[in-house]
Design a protein around this motif. Structure first.
Motif, PDB file in Angstrom:
ATOM      1  N   LEU A 172     -32.982 -19.311  -5.022  1.00  0.00           N
ATOM      2  CA  LEU A 172     -33.791 -17.767  -5.226  1.00  0.00           C
ATOM      3  C   LEU A 172     -35.474 -18.136  -3.721  1.00  0.00           C
ATOM      4  CD1 LEU A 172     -34.237 -15.137  -5.081  1.00  0.00           C
ATOM      5  CD2 LEU A 172     -35.549 -15.810  -7.251  1.00  0.00           C
ATOM      6  N   THR A 173     -36.226 -19.184  -4.148  1.00  0.00           N
ATOM      7  CA  THR A 173     -37.599 -19.666  -3.612  1.00  0.00           C
ATOM      8  C   THR A 173     -37.927 -19.699  -1.917  1.00  0.00           C
ATOM      9  OG1 THR A 173     -38.410 -20.391  -5.605  1.00  0.00           O
ATOM     10  CG2 THR A 173     -39.040 -20.585  -3.145  1.00  0.00           C
ATOM     11  N   ALA A 174     -35.995 -20.614  -1.512  1.00  0.00           N
ATOM     12  CA  ALA A 174     -35.217 -20.910  -0.726  1.00  0.00           C
ATOM     13  C   ALA A 174     -34.562 -19.734   0.371  1.00  0.00           C
ATOM     14  CB  ALA A 174     -34.495 -22.101  -0.073  1.00  0.00           C
ATOM     15  N   LEU A 175     -34.322 -18.770  -0.660  1.00  0.00           N
ATOM     16  CA  LEU A 175     -33.932 -17.576   0.246  1.00  0.00           C
ATOM     17  C   LEU A 175     -34.832 -16.839   0.371  1.00  0.00           C
ATOM     18  CD1 LEU A 175     -29.964 -16.935  -1.444  1.00  0.00           C
ATOM     19  CD2 LEU A 175     -31.511 -17.962   0.701  1.00  0.00           C
ATOM     20  N   ASN A 176     -35.535 -16.165  -0.410  1.00  0.00           N
ATOM     21  CA  ASN A 176     -36.619 -15.736  -0.244  1.00  0.00           C
ATOM     22  C   ASN A 176     -37.529 -15.709   1.175  1.00  0.00           C
ATOM     23  OD1 ASN A 176     -38.188 -15.013  -4.132  1.00  0.00           O
ATOM     24  ND2 ASN A 176     -37.019 -13.647  -2.197  1.00  0.00           N
ATOM     25  N   THR A 177     -38.004 -16.862   1.284  1.00  0.00           N
ATOM     26  CA  THR A 177     -38.825 -17.993   2.339  1.00  0.00           C
ATOM     27  C   THR A 177     -38.119 -18.028   3.708  1.00  0.00           C
ATOM     28  OG1 THR A 177     -39.698 -19.735   0.859  1.00  0.00           O
ATOM     29  CG2 THR A 177     -39.315 -19.890   3.373  1.00  0.00           C
ATOM     30  N   SER A 209     -38.677 -15.831   6.934  1.00  0.00           N
ATOM     31  CA  SER A 209     -38.850 -16.775   8.673  1.00  0.00           C
ATOM     32  C   SER A 209     -38.167 -15.929   8.994  1.00  0.00           C
ATOM     33  CB  SER A 209     -38.118 -18.037   8.058  1.00  0.00           C
ATOM     34  OG  SER A 209     -39.520 -18.891   7.193  1.00  0.00           O
ATOM     35  N   LEU A 210     -37.238 -15.128   9.477  1.00  0.00           N
ATOM     36  CA  LEU A 210     -36.226 -14.316   9.846  1.00  0.00           C
ATOM     37  C   LEU A 210     -37.250 -12.862  10.143  1.00  0.00           C
ATOM     38  CD1 LEU A 210     -32.315 -14.911   7.887  1.00  0.00           C
ATOM     39  CD2 LEU A 210     -33.587 -15.851  10.151  1.00  0.00           C
ATOM     40  N   ASN A 211     -38.464 -12.781   9.652  1.00  0.00           N
ATOM     41  CA  ASN A 211     -39.015 -11.491  10.605  1.00  0.00           C
ATOM     42  C   ASN A 211     -38.814 -10.109   9.456  1.00  0.00           C
ATOM     43  OD1 ASN A 211     -40.564 -13.052  11.825  1.00  0.00           O
ATOM     44  ND2 ASN A 211     -39.336 -12.665  13.305  1.00  0.00           N
ATOM     45  N   SER A 212     -38.297 -10.608   7.833  1.00  0.00           N
ATOM     46  CA  SER A 212     -37.515  -9.230   6.805  1.00  0.00           C
ATOM     47  C   SER A 212     -37.286  -8.555   7.769  1.00  0.00           C
ATOM     48  CB  SER A 212     -39.196  -9.374   6.467  1.00  0.00           C
ATOM     49  OG  SER A 212     -39.937 -10.282   5.964  1.00  0.00           O
ATOM     50  N   PRO A 213     -35.696  -8.315   8.103  1.00  0.00           N
ATOM     51  CA  PRO A 213     -34.991  -8.039   8.907  1.00  0.00           C
ATOM     52  C   PRO A 213     -34.329  -7.058   8.115  1.00  0.00           C
ATOM     53  CG  PRO A 213     -33.773  -9.894   8.792  1.00  0.00           C
ATOM     54  CD  PRO A 213     -35.423 -10.235   8.017  1.00  0.00           C
ATOM     55  N   GLY A 214     -34.169  -5.473   8.247  1.00  0.00           N
ATOM     56  CA  GLY A 214     -33.541  -4.271   7.456  1.00  0.00           C
ATOM     57  C   GLY A 214     -32.163  -4.445   7.171  1.00  0.00           C
ATOM     58  N   GLN A 215     -32.146  -5.024   8.366  1.00  0.00           N
ATOM     59  CA  GLN A 215     -30.111  -4.850   8.663  1.00  0.00           C
ATOM     60  C   GLN A 215     -29.437  -6.305   7.457  1.00  0.00           C
ATOM     61  OE1 GLN A 215     -31.913  -6.471  10.626  1.00  0.00           O
ATOM     62  NE2 GLN A 215     -31.178  -7.882  12.224  1.00  0.00           N
ATOM     63  N   LEU A 216     -30.241  -7.490   6.564  1.00  0.00           N
ATOM     64  CA  LEU A 216     -29.993  -7.594   5.683  1.00  0.00           C
ATOM     65  C   LEU A 216     -29.873  -6.821   4.477  1.00  0.00           C
ATOM     66  CD1 LEU A 216     -31.068 -11.023   6.372  1.00  0.00           C
ATOM     67  CD2 LEU A 216     -28.909 -10.375   7.495  1.00  0.00           C
ATOM     68  N   LYS A 217     -29.187  -6.803   3.519  1.00  0.00           N
ATOM     69  CA  LYS A 217     -28.747  -5.692   2.778  1.00  0.00           C
ATOM     70  C   LYS A 217     -29.030  -6.399   1.504  1.00  0.00           C
ATOM     71  CE  LYS A 217     -25.508  -2.535   4.523  1.00  0.00           C
ATOM     72  NZ  LYS A 217     -24.188  -1.827   5.103  1.00  0.00           N
ATOM     73  N   GLY A 218     -30.231  -6.085  -0.075  1.00  0.00           N
ATOM     74  CA  GLY A 218     -30.133  -6.278  -0.480  1.00  0.00           C
ATOM     75  C   GLY A 218     -31.285  -7.854  -0.665  1.00  0.00           C
TER      76      GLY A 218
END
Length: 723
Positions: A45-50, A54-63
């Motif tokens: 979970l921590t790695a995915l949050n990071t 790092s991907l600039n928090s893209p809105g197209q990634l659902k969830g």
């Protein structure tokens, strides 16, 4: 008794509301449980949050979320899980930007990573901390990654599919292949890779498909001769030599666009050992019997090799005889036209050589034995002996750097406008190498301009500065303050970097006023880990290693998310240790051996890192003359107390107000105590420091949750959530 009878019989009208409320609770409770008891492993979970950050928090990634969440339980887009472990990340063709997360190597169950056909990298290198434990498929094709192949690929023992085509990879192909016996498909096509193919490619015992087309690779492809290939494309490179006969049998072979040699191939060179046990030894006969059966005699190939060797030696001797004659004529001519000066006989010996090698001493070449079969010196590869008759008589001050510099060239006028003529209003800091100014350009972009102090870095020529810029421009890491551009006009030497709005760690710790928000414990650990990763990159990834020499809190810059960016990387390496020690006046940060010997090493960087970690822990300066004598030196005062839990509590920065986990504090103190050991050999390498800090930062989200619920750090219930 009456109450018990009512409870055991049919419900009355008065009991109906209670039953309805209980039924609602039963319906709601399972959903509440899902929210509280996440099914995803905390490390993943921590790695995915990071990664999301790092991907600039893209809105197209659902969830996806910056903090918290439950990727496995909530089915985040592109995430596949097995139980609580994330096994696959597949996010192709989504228009993503940014880079990969710095802690993806902690995802120990990841089997597939597919981030292809996006806009990742922005010219920066691929994050070297890739997941290695179980990864079988890595697809980063169709992005904008630059730099070299990340060394972490070497540790992917289970890797079967590697695709990084259509990126901006450059430099020599890193030899990461010697440990990848399971790899079946490799696609590195359409990049800018240069140099010869690495010997490790011969170890790819399972490879079937290899695409290297449209690069700038050179040399021969003999290393591929015995691979079990069925599909090979090496077109549009700069390969030379002969195409091995074994490769001509491949069903799908493309070799156009190279400079192949025609005619029969020469015999293999004598005395060449086989590069791998999987390859047939060239010293064997076709029937498998050995040619060296104890009998005397020399094979035809050996005779040919000896003849070639003698010719090479003769050519070298003849070359230097001719050169000496030419030099004698030039000296004679020089003396005739310069009667008041003499040409020093040791001119060549005293010059600084190409490639930092010993200069050629013609007088030492008295016999072939002194030459052997090696080139006479490490002479610049692109330079021909015949290009310049004065080659041996010209003193060379420094190696000429031919690498292209990927940085913007600014004019002095541009920077004067952006900094308002370097006004004091835009001065944001002054360090060892010069002053730093905030600069705002017409497009609205804000950058930092470092005006180098010529008394600290005295450039002898413009080539010196260009070489410095070239060396700095190849350093790429998310926790480095990377070079954006440079300026070299009118005797000015300026470097342009990213500007980080939260300033330096030193200012936040020591110059904050009563209105400033103090750094939380989690933020401090985050800064420690990022800074450690920057040093790890310089020490253990860069080749040759880079010793920073100037690691201190004022050189750790913080962005809007408090991510650290180490500045001045590569600058001090241009200055001899003794001169740099004189220029650097930051008391309390340098290792004891530097004060005694003046020599900087990676171990002295580790010590300086430990000092900065003490600053994070205590909120104190490395040296503070306003304190009592016994407390002026931070290391001397703190070291004896780092393993005493009660004393440690009293040392902690009061700005934290007790909001930190006791076990996390203790382990952090253990790490930095090793770093500030007086003896260099007892200090750990930065890779070990990083791993120790990773175990702390993995629980960062839990830390916040616990601190929100209970400000106390003494209870056992809280401590069990920290390592």
């Amino acid at each position: 008794m009456g109450r018990r009878r009512r409870g055991g019989g049919m419900p009355g009208a008065a009991s109906l509301p209670l039953l309805l409320l209980a039924a609602c609770c039963c319906c709601v409770w399972p959903r509440t449980q899902i929210l509280v008891a996440a099914t995803t492993d905390a490390t993943d979970l921590t790695a995915l949050n990071t990664l999301f950050t790092s991907l600039n928090s893209p809105g197209q990634l659902k969830g996806w979320q910056v903090n918290g969440g439950d990727p496995c339980g909530e089915s985040w887009q592109g995430i596949t899980c097995s139980g609580s472990s994330v096994t696959a990340i597949k996010l192709p063709s989504l228009g993503l930007s940014g880079n990969l997360g710095y802690n993806m190597n902690t995802m120990s169950s990841l089997v597939e990573l597919d981030m292809s056909q996006n806009s990742l990298g922005g010219g920066q290198a691929i994050q070297y901390n890739l997941p290695t434990a179980k990864l079988e498929r890595l697809n980063l094709a169709g992005n904008q990654f630059g730099g070299e192949l990340p060394y972490s690929i070497f540790s992917m023992n289970n890797l079967k599919y590697l695709n990084i085509n259509h990126n901006q990879l450059q430099g020599k192909m890193t030899d990461v292949f010697s440990n990848l016996g399971s790899l079946t498909t490799v696609d590195l096509s359409f990049n800018s890779l240069t140099g010869d193919l690495p010997e490790g490619l011969s170890s790819l015992s399972s490879v079937k498909t290899l695409y290297l087309q449209n690069n700038q690779l050179t040399g021969s492809i003999n290393v591929l001769a015995n691979l079990p290939l069925s599909d090979l494309n090496v077109a549009n490179n700069r390969f030379t030599g002969w195409i091995p006969s074994q490769l001509k049998k491949i069903n799908s072979l493309q070799t156009d666009g190279n400079s192949w040699t025609t005619g029969p191939a020469p015999p293999p060179p004598p005395f060449t050992a086989p590069p791998s046990n999987r390859r047939k030894s060239p010293a064997k006969k076709d029937d498998g019997s050995s040619t060296s059966d104890g009998k005397s005699g020399i094979s035809g190939g050996a005779v040919a090799g000896i003849i070639i060797s003698l010719l090479v030696v003769g050519a070298i001797i003849a070359f230097f005889v001719i050169k000496r004659k030419r030099k004698s004529k030039r000296e004679e001519h020089f003396e005739q036209h310069q009667p008041f000066t003499s040409f020093p006989s040791n001119e060549v010996k005293d010059t600084k050589p190409f490639e930092e090698s010993t200069a050629i001493d013609v007088d030492s070449l008295a016999s072939p034995a002194s030459v052997g079969l090696k080139p006479p010196a490490k002479i610049e590869r692109n330079k021909s002996f015949d290009d310049d008759d004065d080659f041996l008589s010209k003193p060379v001050a420094r190696k000429s750097n031919t690498k292209p510099i990927k940085a913007i060239v600014y004019s002095v006028a541009d920077l004067q406008i952006a900094t308002d003529s370097f006004s004091m209003d835009n001065l944001v800091g002054e360090g060892t190498f010069g002053r730093v100014y905030r600069s705002q350009f017409n497009d609205g972009k804000v950058l930092a301009v470092k005006k180098l102090d010529c008394t600290v870095i005295p450039f002898q020529s413009s080539d010196d500065f260009v070489e410095l810029v070239s060396n700095i421009s190849i350093l790429h890491h998310p926790n480095l303050n990377e070079l954006v551009g440079y300026c070299m006009e009118h005797g000015q030497h300026l470097l342009v970097y990213d500007f980080h709005r939260n300033g330096s760690l030193h200012d936040l710790l020591h110059l904050s006023d009563e209105y400033s928000k103090p750094l939380s414990w989690n933020t401090r650990i985050k800064i420690a880990l990022g800074s450690a990763r920057a040093l790890e990159y310089l020490h253990e990834v860069c080749s040759p290693s880079v010793v920073h020499k100037n690691f201190k809190s004022s050189n750790i810059l913080l962005d809007s998310e408090y991510n650290p960016h180490l500045s001045d990387a590569g600058l001090a390496s241009f200055i001899p240790d003794a001169e740099f020690q004189t220029a650097e006046q930051s008391a309390g940060c340098t290792a004891p051996e530097v004060d005694m010997t003046g020599q900087y090493t990676m171990k002295s960087d580790v010590y300086s890192f430990g000092v900065v970690m003490l600053e994070l822990l205590t909120g104190r300066k490395p040296f503070d003359s306003s304190k009592p004598w016994s407390e002026q030196s931070l290391v001397r005062w703190a070291s004896p107390q780092l393993h005493d839990i009660d004393a440690l509590d009293r040392m902690v920065d009061p700005a934290l107000k007790g909001l930190y986990p006791a076990k996390s504090l203790s382990r952090f103190a253990d790490v930095l105590a090793l770093c500030v050991q007086a003896e260099p050999e007892f200090r750990p390498p930065m890779s070990e420091v990083v791993q120790a800090l990773v175990r702390l930062v993995q629980r960062a989200n839990m830390t916040k949750k616990m601190l929100d619920g209970d400000a106390s750090r003494r209870g056992d219930d809280q401590d069990q959530d920290f390592i």
